[in-house]
Design an enzyme around this catalytic site. Structure first.
Site, short mmCIF file in Angstrom:
data_model
loop_
_atom_site.label_atom_id
_atom_site.label_comp_id
_atom_site.label_asym_id
_atom_site.label_seq_id
_atom_site.Cartn_x
_atom_site.Cartn_y
_atom_site.Cartn_z
N PRO A 267 0.78 -1.22 0.00
CG PRO A 267 -0.15 -1.11 2.12
CD PRO A 267 0.51 -2.07 1.17
CG ASN A 268 -0.10 4.40 1.28
OD1 ASN A 268 -1.02 5.08 0.82
ND2 ASN A 268 -0.19 3.78 2.43
NE ARG B 197 4.01 6.60 1.46
CZ ARG B 197 4.33 5.38 1.84
NH1 ARG B 197 4.80 4.51 0.97
NH2 ARG B 197 4.20 5.03 3.09
CE1 TYR C 298 8.94 5.10 2.25
CE2 TYR C 298 7.42 6.96 2.50
CZ TYR C 298 7.95 5.76 2.96
OH TYR C 298 7.49 5.21 4.13
CG ASN D 154 8.32 -2.13 0.05
OD1 ASN D 154 7.80 -2.17 1.17
ND2 ASN D 154 9.00 -1.07 -0.37
CB ALA E 270 1.69 0.43 6.29
CG ASP F 46 0.09 -16.94 8.69
OD1 ASP F 46 1.18 -16.98 9.31
OD2 ASP F 46 -1.02 -16.98 9.25
CD GLU G 132 10.85 -7.46 5.60
OE1 GLU G 132 11.28 -8.50 6.15
OE2 GLU G 132 10.40 -6.49 6.23
CG HIS H 228 11.36 -2.25 4.15
ND1 HIS H 228 9.99 -2.18 4.19
CD2 HIS H 228 11.70 -3.41 4.78
CE1 HIS H 228 9.52 -3.25 4.83
NE2 HIS H 228 10.54 -4.01 5.19
CG LEU H 229 11.43 2.23 -1.59
CD1 LEU H 229 10.12 2.97 -1.87
CD2 LEU H 229 12.36 2.31 -2.80
CB SER H 230 12.62 4.44 4.37
OG SER H 230 11.63 3.59 4.94
NE ARG I 202 10.39 6.35 7.93
CZ ARG I 202 9.39 6.13 7.05
NH1 ARG I 202 9.48 5.11 6.19
NH2 ARG I 202 8.33 6.92 7.02
C1 DQA Z 1 8.37 1.05 3.48
C2 DQA Z 1 8.55 1.31 4.98
C3 DQA Z 1 7.22 1.14 5.71
O1 DQA Z 1 7.40 1.43 7.09
C4 DQA Z 1 6.19 2.10 5.17
O2 DQA Z 1 4.95 1.89 5.78
C5 DQA Z 1 6.07 2.05 3.68
C6 DQA Z 1 7.27 1.90 2.87
C7 DQA Z 1 9.66 1.36 2.69
O3 DQA Z 1 9.76 0.89 1.55
O4 DQA Z 1 10.53 2.09 3.18
O5 DQA Z 1 4.99 2.24 3.14
O6 DQA Z 1 8.08 -0.34 3.30
#
Ligand code: DQA
Length: 149
Positions: A10-11, A18, A23, A74, A77, A87, A101, A103-105, A110
């Site tokens: 999501p997002n 965003r 990001y 990724n 949230a 699962d 897995e 993550h960008l950040s 954080r």
């Molecule tokens: C994220 C980090 C998550 O905490 C956040 O909710 C995201 C993006 C990242 O790619 O840094 O939506 O997964």
């Protein structure tokens, strides 16, 4: 050719608009384009999907497990609270497939609610904090670990 499904939660479709200070300014379409180039250079058949919907993400993980497709995930949230995604991710790795897995950040740098991942315990590995490069390194990891396939 080794197939890899990149699943963005999501997002992440809002990349570019965003919180660009976190990001970056590049869009999800930019990400799709660049991972396609990286995949070709690595000899991987890469597909990218994005959804804001937990059930859709779960379904894509089931599909990957059944089709024997490696995954770069990724979970956005959902990382921090979705046992359903955990699962589903576990079904990919327990099938002997690689699931990275990404993550960008760097969630550990954080807010504290981002410090826990439901996914990490069932992922093959985790790469975080490097922007789009997190995805590049995940593809490299899959290529290296799957050379014998
Ligand atoms: C994220 C980090 C998550 O905490 C956040 O909710 C995201 C993006 C990242 O790619 O840094 O939506 O997964």
């Amino acid at each position: 050719m080794t197939r890899v499904l990149i699943i963005n939660g999501p997002n992440l479709g809002r990349l570019g608009v965003r919180e660009p200070e976190i990001y970056g300014a590049d869009t999800h379409d930019d990400l799709v384009a660049v991972v396609g180039e990286w995949g070709s250079a690595l000899g991987l058949d890469v597909e990218v999907r994005q959804s804001d919907d937990e059930a859709t993400l779960v379904g894509w993980l089931h599909e990957a497990a059944d089709a024997r497709t490696h995954v770069v995930l990724n979970p956005a949230a959902f990382t921090h609270y979705s046992y359903a995604l955990r699962d589903a991710a576990a079904q990919v790795t327990s099938a002997g497939l690689t699931l990275i897995e990404v993550h960008l950040s760097n969630p550990h740098a954080r807010e504290s609610f981002r410090h826990h991942s439901t996914i990490s315990g069932v992922a093959t590995g985790t790469i975080a904090g490097l922007g789009f490069t997190s995805y590049h390194l995940a593809l490299e990891a899959i290529r290296v670990s799957r050379l014998e396939d």
